[in-house]
Write an enzyme that holds these catalytic residues in place. Structure first.
Site, PDB file in Angstrom:
ATOM      1  N   GLU A  97       0.851  -1.187   0.000  1.00  0.00           N
ATOM      2  CA  GLU A  97       0.000   0.000   0.000  1.00  0.00           C
ATOM      3  C   GLU A  97       0.890   1.242   0.000  1.00  0.00           C
ATOM      4  OE1 GLU A  97      -2.466   1.401  -0.867  1.00  0.00           O
ATOM      5  OE2 GLU A  97      -4.089   1.400   0.596  1.00  0.00           O
ATOM      6  N   ASP A 101      -3.559   5.889   6.010  1.00  0.00           N
ATOM      7  CA  ASP A 101      -4.032   7.146   6.574  1.00  0.00           C
ATOM      8  C   ASP A 101      -5.006   6.811   7.713  1.00  0.00           C
ATOM      9  OD1 ASP A 101      -4.425   9.952   6.608  1.00  0.00           O
ATOM     10  OD2 ASP A 101      -6.134   9.793   5.272  1.00  0.00           O
ATOM     11  N   LYS A 129       0.757   7.433   8.240  1.00  0.00           N
ATOM     12  CA  LYS A 129       0.405   8.632   9.015  1.00  0.00           C
ATOM     13  C   LYS A 129      -0.301   8.175  10.287  1.00  0.00           C
ATOM     14  CE  LYS A 129      -0.962  11.678   5.184  1.00  0.00           C
ATOM     15  NZ  LYS A 129      -2.161  12.342   4.633  1.00  0.00           N
ATOM     16  N   PHE A 150      -0.752  16.334   3.681  1.00  0.00           N
ATOM     17  CA  PHE A 150      -1.138  15.686   2.434  1.00  0.00           C
ATOM     18  C   PHE A 150       0.065  15.638   1.510  1.00  0.00           C
ATOM     19  CE2 PHE A 150      -3.078  14.937  -1.631  1.00  0.00           C
ATOM     20  CZ  PHE A 150      -3.979  13.938  -1.302  1.00  0.00           C
ATOM     21  N   VAL A 151       0.464  14.427   1.139  1.00  0.00           N
ATOM     22  CA  VAL A 151       1.687  14.268   0.341  1.00  0.00           C
ATOM     23  C   VAL A 151       1.395  13.712  -1.054  1.00  0.00           C
ATOM     24  CG1 VAL A 151       3.264  14.028   2.294  1.00  0.00           C
ATOM     25  CG2 VAL A 151       2.109  12.001   1.421  1.00  0.00           C
ATOM     26  N   ARG A 163       1.723  11.887  -9.500  1.00  0.00           N
ATOM     27  CA  ARG A 163       2.123  10.513  -9.179  1.00  0.00           C
ATOM     28  C   ARG A 163       3.558  10.242  -9.626  1.00  0.00           C
ATOM     29  NH1 ARG A 163      -2.381   7.492  -7.645  1.00  0.00           N
ATOM     30  NH2 ARG A 163      -4.350   8.020  -8.636  1.00  0.00           N
TER      31      ARG A 163
END
Ligand code: IMP
Ligand code: MG
Length: 173
Positions: A97, A101, A129, A150-151, A163
């Site tokens: 994965e 989150d 995270k 947010f990355v 991406r």
């Protein structure tokens, strides 16, 4: 619209970490083979990089799940969009994965895959995270723990963009 992206984890750091984890997995599965289950689309980049660094025999399969929500948050409703092509019964499965989150996607997916009777089932998370966790999931191999930001990059997108960045960055909004 162009957003500014600041580097959080450099290409070199990612490369080093993937080599380490590839070595670790090769040791852990010595004498066996591993079946990488890549969760589309985000995990494609990291799955390929990881597969290249594993020295025991590797096979790969792909599945796609969608969690409904706005651009940056998942809603908790998970849907299986594309299933695996092959059986995982009796195989040493590692789910790959891109990022964990809330943990909702994996807490849906793990029992689904466990029911199919793999020999072993482990979870690889490139990014984690922990602060955001709503559902506990056992991470067996983790690339980097990151703060609640947010990355993008290395497979991770913002509205399907970024991406292809060769590093992990934070989108400045
Ligand atoms: P979870 O079900 O909340 O653990 O969500 C995991 C999914 O949300 C990931 O596979 C990503 O698709 C997406 N996601 C969560 N955080 C980020 C982020 O910082 N950047 C890009 N996608 C993210
Ligand atoms: Mg994903």
């Amino acid at each position: 619209m162009e957003s500014k992206i600041s580097v959080l984890i450099s290409e070199e750091e990612v490369d080093k970490k993937i080599r380490e984890l590839g070595e670790q997995i090769s040791k852990d599965y010595a004498g066996e083979s591993v079946h990488l289950v890549c969760i589309l689309k985000g995990s494609v980049f990291i799955t390929c990089e990881l597969a290249k660094r594993i020295t025991v025999p590797v096979t790969m399969d792909f599945m796609s799940v969608s969690s409904y929500g706005d651009g940056t948050k998942s809603s908790g409703i998970v849907k299986l969009v594309k299933d695996l092509d092959e059986t995982i019964e009796g195989k040493n499965v590692i789910i790959v994965e891109d990022i964990i989150d809330s943990g909702r996607t994996l807490s849906y997916l793990l029992p689904v895959l466990r029911e199919r009777r793999p020999k072993t089932l482990r979870l690889f998370a490139f990014l984690d995270k922990p602060e955001r966790r709503v559902k506990e999931v056992p991470v067996d191999y983790c690339g980097f723990q990151i703060p609640d930001e947010f990355v993008v990059g290395y497979g991770l997108d913002y509205a399907q963009r970024y991406r292809n960045l060769p590093y992990v960055g934070i989108v400045e909004v």
